[in-house]
Design a protein around this motif. Structure first.
Motif, short mmCIF file in Angstrom:
data_model
loop_
_atom_site.label_atom_id
_atom_site.label_comp_id
_atom_site.label_asym_id
_atom_site.label_seq_id
_atom_site.Cartn_x
_atom_site.Cartn_y
_atom_site.Cartn_z
N CYS A 200 0.84 -1.19 0.00
CA CYS A 200 0.00 0.00 0.00
C CYS A 200 0.87 1.24 0.00
O CYS A 200 1.79 1.36 0.83
CB CYS A 200 -0.91 -0.01 1.23
SG CYS A 200 -1.96 1.45 1.35
N GLU B 1 -0.07 4.15 0.78
CA GLU B 1 -0.45 5.04 1.88
C GLU B 1 0.13 4.57 3.21
O GLU B 1 0.74 5.33 3.93
CB GLU B 1 -1.98 5.10 1.96
CG GLU B 1 -2.51 5.97 3.07
CD GLU B 1 -2.25 7.45 2.83
OE1 GLU B 1 -1.96 7.81 1.68
OE2 GLU B 1 -2.33 8.23 3.79
N CYS B 2 -0.07 3.30 3.55
CA CYS B 2 0.33 2.84 4.88
C CYS B 2 1.45 1.81 4.84
O CYS B 2 2.00 1.46 5.87
CB CYS B 2 -0.88 2.26 5.61
SG CYS B 2 -1.51 0.75 4.86
N CYS C 170 -4.14 -0.68 -0.08
CA CYS C 170 -4.71 -1.83 0.59
C CYS C 170 -6.23 -1.73 0.62
O CYS C 170 -6.92 -2.72 0.76
CB CYS C 170 -4.14 -1.95 2.00
SG CYS C 170 -4.62 -0.60 3.08
N HIS D 121 -7.85 4.11 1.77
CA HIS D 121 -6.49 4.63 1.69
C HIS D 121 -6.24 5.30 0.35
O HIS D 121 -5.51 6.28 0.26
CB HIS D 121 -5.49 3.51 1.94
CG HIS D 121 -5.31 3.25 3.40
ND1 HIS D 121 -4.37 2.37 3.89
CD2 HIS D 121 -5.96 3.76 4.47
CE1 HIS D 121 -4.45 2.36 5.22
NE2 HIS D 121 -5.41 3.18 5.58
ZN LIG Z 1 -3.14 1.19 3.30
#
Ligand SMILES: [Zn+2]
Length: 105
Positions: A66, A68-69, A87, A91
Motif C-alpha cells: 500500500c 499510503e500505509c 490496501c 487509503h
Molecule cells: Zn493502506
C-alpha cells in the motif's frame, strides 16, 4: 458358503448403487446449474472444466504494498488508483485527498 458369497456380491452391488446415485445427483445438479445460467456457454464450460482440474491456490497470489500505509495486501483485495496500489479504497481516497500530494502527478 454360498450365502457369504451372496453377501459379498450384495455388498459390491450396494456400493455401486450408492456411487451411481451420487454421480447421478452431481451430474443433474451440474446440468441444472449450467442450464439456469446459460445453455450454450454451459456446454462450453463443461468441456473446459474437464480440461482444467482446479483453480490455482490462493497462496500463489501476488502481494502489493500500500502506497499510503505500507501494508502488504493480496492483489485481489487491493485497489489500484493511477497505477498506485492501495490496501483499501479508503487509503486510495486518503492518498488522493492529501493536501500535500507531491507524488499525485
Ligand atoms: Zn493502506
Amino acid at each position: 458358503m454360498r450365502q457369504i458369497f451372496l453377501l459379498i456380491i450384495l455388498f459390491f452391488v450396494g456400493q455401486w448403487l450408492v456411487k451411481a446415485l451420487r454421480r447421478h445427483d452431481a451430474h443433474s445438479a451440474q446440468r441444472t446449474g449450467a442450464g439456469g445460467a446459460r445453455g450454450a456457454s454451459g456446454a462450453a464450460g463443461n468441456g473446459n472444466g474437464a480440461a482444467r482440474p482446479a483453480r490455482p491456490p490462493q497462496l500463489a497470489e501476488p502481494m502489493i504494498r500500500c502506497v499510503e500505509c505500507g501494508v502488504h495486501a493480496p492483489k485481489s483485495d487491493s485497489v489500484v488508483v493511477a497505477g498506485q496500489p492501495f490496501c483499501s479504497a479508503a487509503h486510495a481516497r486518503r492518498h488522493g485527498a492529501r493536501p500535500t500530494g507531491r507524488d499525485a502527478r
